[in-house]
Design a protein around this motif. Structure first.
Motif, PDB file in Angstrom:
ATOM      1  N   VAL A 192      26.983 -60.778 -12.478  1.00 38.56           N
ATOM      2  CA  VAL A 192      27.264 -60.448 -13.881  1.00 38.56           C
ATOM      3  C   VAL A 192      28.523 -61.233 -14.446  1.00 38.56           C
ATOM      4  N   VAL A 193      28.095 -61.698 -15.961  1.00 36.77           N
ATOM      5  CA  VAL A 193      29.822 -61.910 -16.546  1.00 36.77           C
ATOM      6  C   VAL A 193      30.313 -61.261 -17.391  1.00 36.77           C
ATOM      7  N   TRP A 228      33.387 -63.106  -4.039  1.00 34.85           N
ATOM      8  CA  TRP A 228      33.693 -62.189  -5.088  1.00 34.85           C
ATOM      9  C   TRP A 228      32.871 -62.614  -6.325  1.00 34.85           C
ATOM     10  N   GLY A 229      33.660 -63.549  -7.035  1.00 33.20           N
ATOM     11  CA  GLY A 229      33.934 -64.745  -8.051  1.00 33.20           C
ATOM     12  C   GLY A 229      33.760 -65.531  -8.400  1.00 33.20           C
ATOM     13  N   ARG A 230      33.286 -66.527  -8.883  1.00 32.29           N
ATOM     14  CA  ARG A 230      33.408 -67.766  -9.311  1.00 32.29           C
ATOM     15  C   ARG A 230      33.283 -67.970 -11.445  1.00 32.29           C
ATOM     16  N   ASP A 231      33.319 -69.207 -11.605  1.00 32.58           N
ATOM     17  CA  ASP A 231      33.713 -69.402 -12.392  1.00 32.58           C
ATOM     18  C   ASP A 231      34.537 -68.824 -13.552  1.00 32.58           C
ATOM     19  N   ILE A 232      35.156 -68.700 -13.262  1.00 33.56           N
ATOM     20  CA  ILE A 232      36.772 -68.487 -13.640  1.00 33.56           C
ATOM     21  C   ILE A 232      37.467 -68.774 -14.655  1.00 33.56           C
ATOM     22  N   GLU A 233      36.822 -68.716 -16.350  1.00 33.26           N
ATOM     23  CA  GLU A 233      37.228 -69.807 -17.231  1.00 33.26           C
ATOM     24  C   GLU A 233      38.427 -69.012 -17.563  1.00 33.26           C
ATOM     25  N   ILE A 280      34.672 -64.740 -15.752  1.00 33.24           N
ATOM     26  CA  ILE A 280      34.979 -64.534 -14.527  1.00 33.24           C
ATOM     27  C   ILE A 280      32.887 -63.588 -14.562  1.00 33.24           C
ATOM     28  N   THR A 281      32.792 -64.874 -14.153  1.00 30.74           N
ATOM     29  CA  THR A 281      30.798 -64.639 -12.958  1.00 30.74           C
ATOM     30  C   THR A 281      31.716 -63.773 -11.304  1.00 30.74           C
ATOM     31  N   LEU A 282      31.455 -62.326 -11.283  1.00 28.94           N
ATOM     32  CA  LEU A 282      31.877 -61.631 -10.049  1.00 28.94           C
ATOM     33  C   LEU A 282      29.911 -61.348  -9.646  1.00 28.94           C
ATOM     34  N   VAL A 283      30.428 -62.150  -8.257  1.00 32.66           N
ATOM     35  CA  VAL A 283      28.850 -61.879  -7.535  1.00 32.66           C
ATOM     36  C   VAL A 283      29.363 -60.668  -6.643  1.00 32.66           C
ATOM     37  N   ILE A 312      28.103 -53.232  -8.338  1.00 24.26           N
ATOM     38  CA  ILE A 312      28.823 -54.597  -9.253  1.00 24.26           C
ATOM     39  C   ILE A 312      29.929 -53.791 -10.421  1.00 24.26           C
ATOM     40  N   GLY A 313      29.374 -52.887 -10.959  1.00 24.83           N
ATOM     41  CA  GLY A 313      30.374 -52.742 -11.798  1.00 24.83           C
ATOM     42  C   GLY A 313      31.795 -51.652 -11.363  1.00 24.83           C
ATOM     43  N   GLU A 314      31.807 -50.520  -9.745  1.00 29.09           N
ATOM     44  CA  GLU A 314      32.650 -50.754  -9.466  1.00 29.09           C
ATOM     45  C   GLU A 314      33.985 -52.187  -8.865  1.00 29.09           C
ATOM     46  N   MET A 315      33.137 -53.306  -9.180  1.00 28.25           N
ATOM     47  CA  MET A 315      33.798 -54.462  -8.627  1.00 28.25           C
ATOM     48  C   MET A 315      34.747 -54.663  -9.467  1.00 28.25           C
ATOM     49  N   ALA A 316      34.141 -54.661 -11.623  1.00 28.36           N
ATOM     50  CA  ALA A 316      34.094 -55.153 -12.111  1.00 28.36           C
ATOM     51  C   ALA A 316      35.242 -54.393 -12.606  1.00 28.36           C
TER      52      ALA A 316
END
Length: 107
Positions: free
Chosen positions: A10-11, A53-58, A72-75, A82-86
């Motif tokens: 999720v972005v 956990w993440g990629r493409d951090i802009e 941030i694209t969260l993985v 995923i909601g807890e991660m965000a």
């Protein structure tokens, strides 16, 4: 994450501002502030989730305020929704923002 399925992605966007601040800042100042927030936040999140956990951090710099925004694209990571991660990512970035926003850069 269920066995055998691909991790959900999720972005998320984390926006760090203070509505009471209206100072016009130089790009160099906000860029330094970005580094002082982003680098330790990523290190802390790597410690919580592992390094996948993440990629493409802009990052985006907001010169008036100042402010920062991170796309941030969260993985999804095993053991985390995923909601807890965000939510955790937002908390960690906000914590480092609060620690750094009032500090002058070490120039």
């Amino acid at each position: 994450m269920a066995f055998g399925r691909r991790p959900q992605e999720v972005v998320a966007t984390v926006v760090l501002t203070d509505p009471w601040r209206k100072q016009q800042c130089s790009e160099e100042f906000v860029d330094d502030l970005c580094d002082r927030v982003m680098d330790p936040a990523i290190d802390e999140l790597d410690g919580i989730f592992g390094d996948a956990w993440g990629r493409d951090i802009e990052p985006s710099l907001i010169l008036e305020g100042p402010g920062l925004a991170f796309r941030i694209t969260l993985v999804e990571v095993t053991g985390w929704e995923i909601g807890e991660m965000a939510q955790r990512v937002s908390q960690v970035f906000n914590k480092h923002w609060e620690q750094e926003v009032d500090r002058l850069p070490p120039w």
